[in-house]
Design an enzyme around this catalytic site. Structure first.
Site, PDB file in Angstrom:
ATOM      1  N   GLN A 289      -4.901  -1.290   9.417  1.00 34.60           N
ATOM      2  CA  GLN A 289      -4.871  -2.636   9.033  1.00 34.60           C
ATOM      3  C   GLN A 289      -5.334  -3.608   9.577  1.00 34.60           C
ATOM      4  O   GLN A 289      -5.113  -3.739  10.958  1.00 34.60           O
ATOM      5  CB  GLN A 289      -3.240  -2.938   8.601  1.00 34.60           C
ATOM      6  CG  GLN A 289      -2.812  -4.189   7.888  1.00 34.60           C
ATOM      7  CD  GLN A 289      -3.677  -4.249   6.466  1.00 34.60           C
ATOM      8  OE1 GLN A 289      -3.575  -3.446   5.668  1.00 34.60           O
ATOM      9  NE2 GLN A 289      -4.142  -5.569   6.242  1.00 34.60           N
TER      10      GLN A 289
ATOM     11  N   LYS B 138       0.852  -1.179   0.075  1.00 37.37           N
ATOM     12  CA  LYS B 138       0.083  -0.057   0.055  1.00 37.37           C
ATOM     13  C   LYS B 138       0.789   1.267   0.098  1.00 37.37           C
ATOM     14  O   LYS B 138       0.539   2.008  -0.988  1.00 37.37           O
ATOM     15  CB  LYS B 138      -0.916   0.160   1.271  1.00 37.37           C
ATOM     16  CG  LYS B 138      -2.105  -1.054   1.038  1.00 37.37           C
ATOM     17  CD  LYS B 138      -2.753  -1.249   2.237  1.00 37.37           C
ATOM     18  CE  LYS B 138      -3.998  -2.390   2.153  1.00 37.37           C
ATOM     19  NZ  LYS B 138      -4.545  -2.841   3.272  1.00 37.37           N
TER      20      LYS B 138
ATOM     21  N   ASP C 133     -11.201   3.014   4.019  1.00 34.92           N
ATOM     22  CA  ASP C 133     -11.315   1.629   3.746  1.00 34.92           C
ATOM     23  C   ASP C 133     -13.188   1.528   3.792  1.00 34.92           C
ATOM     24  O   ASP C 133     -13.687   0.370   3.388  1.00 34.92           O
ATOM     25  CB  ASP C 133     -11.050   0.686   4.944  1.00 34.92           C
ATOM     26  CG  ASP C 133      -9.927  -0.033   4.696  1.00 34.92           C
ATOM     27  OD1 ASP C 133      -9.778  -0.532   3.321  1.00 34.92           O
ATOM     28  OD2 ASP C 133      -9.205  -0.526   5.542  1.00 34.92           O
TER      29      ASP C 133
END
Ligand code: NAD
Length: 301
Positions: free
Chosen positions: A98, A54, A121
């Site tokens: 994460q 990422k 997200d």
């Protein structure tokens, strides 16, 4: 192999990332520098690889990245404090936490702590609710990537019958909401469904997000169906470890009109849409700041 049926996720992701890079350049010229903060708690090996990828993709796209690697015994209070600081920091546009988190941290509490406007997200309940109402909100990256692949492969999805296999918060449910928003008739099948196979065989579009290697073979598919395989399963193949999807690719291929391979299908799209969401967040925040300044000026003059 008939490669004309393959949906090339790598090429599609490269197109998304090229657009993101061009947008980032334009934003920088306008004085906006998109920035993404990535938080990793603990040393889960797969998560470390995901985070590294990422950060790399962000750098390639010209997005400033901030990396927070916290030890596995980090307290929930400390994590919430960091998220709070990043929420307040106007130079940070996106915050990615994460998953999975260590067991002592409440996942929902941590995800809810992220400001909805920075929730790249798309897991905050405000964004989940907005999506289910059909509003334009920050949307989970994997389902967004699947939608792009479907729209590239099929064009208008309106009226098509889509079956989503799996009902997780990360993939299945937002996928169903996005298909509904695109005017599909949507069926969601899951582990408690009665004869999921028969339901699936009625679908024009199948999105498999189950986590069971090669569960879906030709017997699950209507001839001419378009298949998006979200599954990433590591299997032992004659002593060699390799990745396979939830779809039995070799069995499905003769039956379908288009299908994503694993790897090289949905996977690359997930990161591409994380970058896209970061740019969207940066643009929305710049708009909000401008409106705020305008409102301030009107109240003064
Ligand atoms: P999950 O375990 O949270 O959910 C799996 C779902 O499958 C559940 O809703 C369950 O009800 C359903 N299910 C289980 N067995 C079933 C059966 N026999 N028939 C019908 N439904 C069944 O998994 P997830 O997080 O949604 O991930 C699914 C897969 O997608 C995994 O392989 C994961 O690694 C992969 N994934 C890939 C990406 C990507 O970027 N490509 C991103 C997220 C997840």
């Amino acid at each position: 192999m008939n490669t004309s049926k393959l949906i090339d996720g790598k090429a599609a992701a490269a197109r998304v990332l090229a657009q993101v890079k061009a947008d980032v350049q334009a934003l920088k010229q306008a004085g906006v520098e998109p920035a993404l903060a990535v938080i990793l708690v603990g040393q889960d090996p797969a998560s470390q690889v995901y985070v590294r990828n990422k950060i790399l993709r962000a750098e390639e796209a010209g997005i400033r990245s901030l990396e927070y690697r916290l030890s596995a015994d980090t307290s929930q209070a400390l994590l919430l404090n960091l998220i709070g600081e990043l929420n307040e920091d106007a130079s940070v546009n996106g915050i990615l936490l994460q998953l999975p988190l260590p067991a002592h941290i409440e996942e929902t509490r941590a995800l809810q702590a992220i400001a909805p406007g920075k929730d790249v997200d798309g897991f905050h309940s405000e964004n989940v609710g907005g999506l289910s109402q059909g509003r334009d909100v920050l949307t989970p990256c994997t389902p967004s990537g699947c939608m792009q692949l479907l729209q590239d492969a099929c064009g208008d999805l309106s009226g098509k019958h889509a079956v989503v296999i799996g009902r997780s918060n990360i993939v299945g449910k937002p996928m169903a909401a996005l298909l509904l928003k695109a005017h599909c008739s949507v069926t969601v099948v899951h582990s408690r469904s009665v004869d999921a196979k028969a339901l699936c065989r009625q679908a024009d579009i199948v999105v498999a997000a189950v986590g069971r290697p090669r569960l879906i073979d030709a017997g699950w598919l209507k001839p001419g169906a378009v298949v998006i395989d979200v599954g990433i399963n590591r299997i032992d193949d004659d002593g060699r470890s390799r990745l396979v999807g939830d779809v039995d690719f070799d069995s499905a291929l003769p039956q379908v009109s288009a299908i994503t391979p694993v790897p090289g299908g949905v996977g690359p799209m997930t990161i591409a849409f994380l970058m896209k969401n970061t740019v969207t967040a940066a643009v929305q925040q710049a708009h909000a700041q401008r409106s705020h300044l305008e409102a301030l000026c009107h109240s003064i003059y």
